[in-house]
Structure formats: structure tokens, C-alpha cells
Scaffold this motif. Structure first.
Motif, PDB file in Angstrom:
ATOM      1  N   GLU A  40     -20.549  -7.836   3.824  1.00 36.52           N
ATOM      2  CA  GLU A  40     -19.199  -6.992   3.977  1.00 36.52           C
ATOM      3  C   GLU A  40     -18.059  -7.191   3.061  1.00 36.52           C
ATOM      4  O   GLU A  40     -17.598  -6.573   2.620  1.00 36.52           O
ATOM      5  CB  GLU A  40     -18.547  -7.361   5.452  1.00 36.52           C
ATOM      6  N   LYS A  62     -16.844  -4.164   0.387  1.00 36.61           N
ATOM      7  CA  LYS A  62     -15.556  -3.736   0.633  1.00 36.61           C
ATOM      8  C   LYS A  62     -14.925  -3.955  -1.054  1.00 36.61           C
ATOM      9  O   LYS A  62     -14.169  -2.995  -1.577  1.00 36.61           O
ATOM     10  CB  LYS A  62     -14.600  -4.618   1.224  1.00 36.61           C
ATOM     11  N   GLU A  89     -16.301  -1.176  -3.101  1.00 34.85           N
ATOM     12  CA  GLU A  89     -15.686   0.428  -3.024  1.00 34.85           C
ATOM     13  C   GLU A  89     -14.222   0.324  -3.645  1.00 34.85           C
ATOM     14  O   GLU A  89     -13.871   1.265  -4.153  1.00 34.85           O
ATOM     15  CB  GLU A  89     -15.492   0.485  -1.124  1.00 34.85           C
ATOM     16  N   LYS A  90     -13.710  -0.715  -3.524  1.00 33.00           N
ATOM     17  CA  LYS A  90     -12.274  -0.894  -4.194  1.00 33.00           C
ATOM     18  C   LYS A  90     -12.448  -0.785  -5.672  1.00 33.00           C
ATOM     19  O   LYS A  90     -11.749   0.177  -6.571  1.00 33.00           O
ATOM     20  CB  LYS A  90     -11.712  -2.283  -3.918  1.00 33.00           C
TER      21      LYS A  90
END
Length: 91
Positions: A21, A25, A28-29
């Protein structure tokens, strides 16, 4: 044949890892940062091209006032804002 603890179970290879996870994240950033950086460079290039072409036209026509520079730079700003909004709504 029995699986030993040091040998990985072949059935476990396709199971998702629980600890991915934070990596997801971060990815994605990074992806959104690269996307918006690309949009910024596209806007900079569009406006810069409009100003450059306007300056060349003003020099070629020997204008005392930079009419083409103003017109084409404002047109380029409008076009780059239009492309920016269009790219945001498509995502």
C-alpha cells in the motif's frame, strides 16, 4: 514431496503482498507529479512559441509597437489554458 520452510510455496507467488500500500500511494503521487509537470512544460512551450513567433513577425514587419507579440502571446495563453482544462477533465 513436502515443502520445506526455506522453499517458497509455488501457490503463494500469485497472492498479493500485504505491505504494498505505501508503494502504491507513492507511485500514484509520483505519477500525478509527472503528469502536472508535463502540463506545465507544455504550457510554457506554447506561450514561449507564441511570444517568439510574435517577436519575429514584429521584426519582419518593422512594427514600432509589438502588436503581433501581444496578440500571439495572449492567444497562446488562452490556448494553453484551454488545453490544461481539457487535460484535467479527461483524467
Amino acid at each position: 514431496m513436502e515443502n520445506h520452510p526455506e522453499q517458497p510455496n509455488p501457490n503463494d507467488l500469485h497472492k498479493p503482498v500485504r505491505g504494498n500500500e505505501p508503494l502504491k500511494k507513492a507511485t500514484e503521487k509520483t505519477t500525478s507529479f509527472v503528469q502536472f509537470s508535463g502540463i506545465a512544460f507544455q504550457m510554457l512551450g506554447t506561450i514561449g512559441l507564441g511570444v517568439w513567433v510574435g517577436m519575429k513577425l514584429d521584426a519582419w514587419q518593422q512594427n514600432h509597437r509589438p502588436i503581433w507579440t501581444i496578440v500571439l502571446s495572449l492567444t497562446a495563453i488562452g490556448a494553453s489554458l484551454y488545453l490544461f482544462i481539457r487535460q484535467l477533465t479527461n483524467k
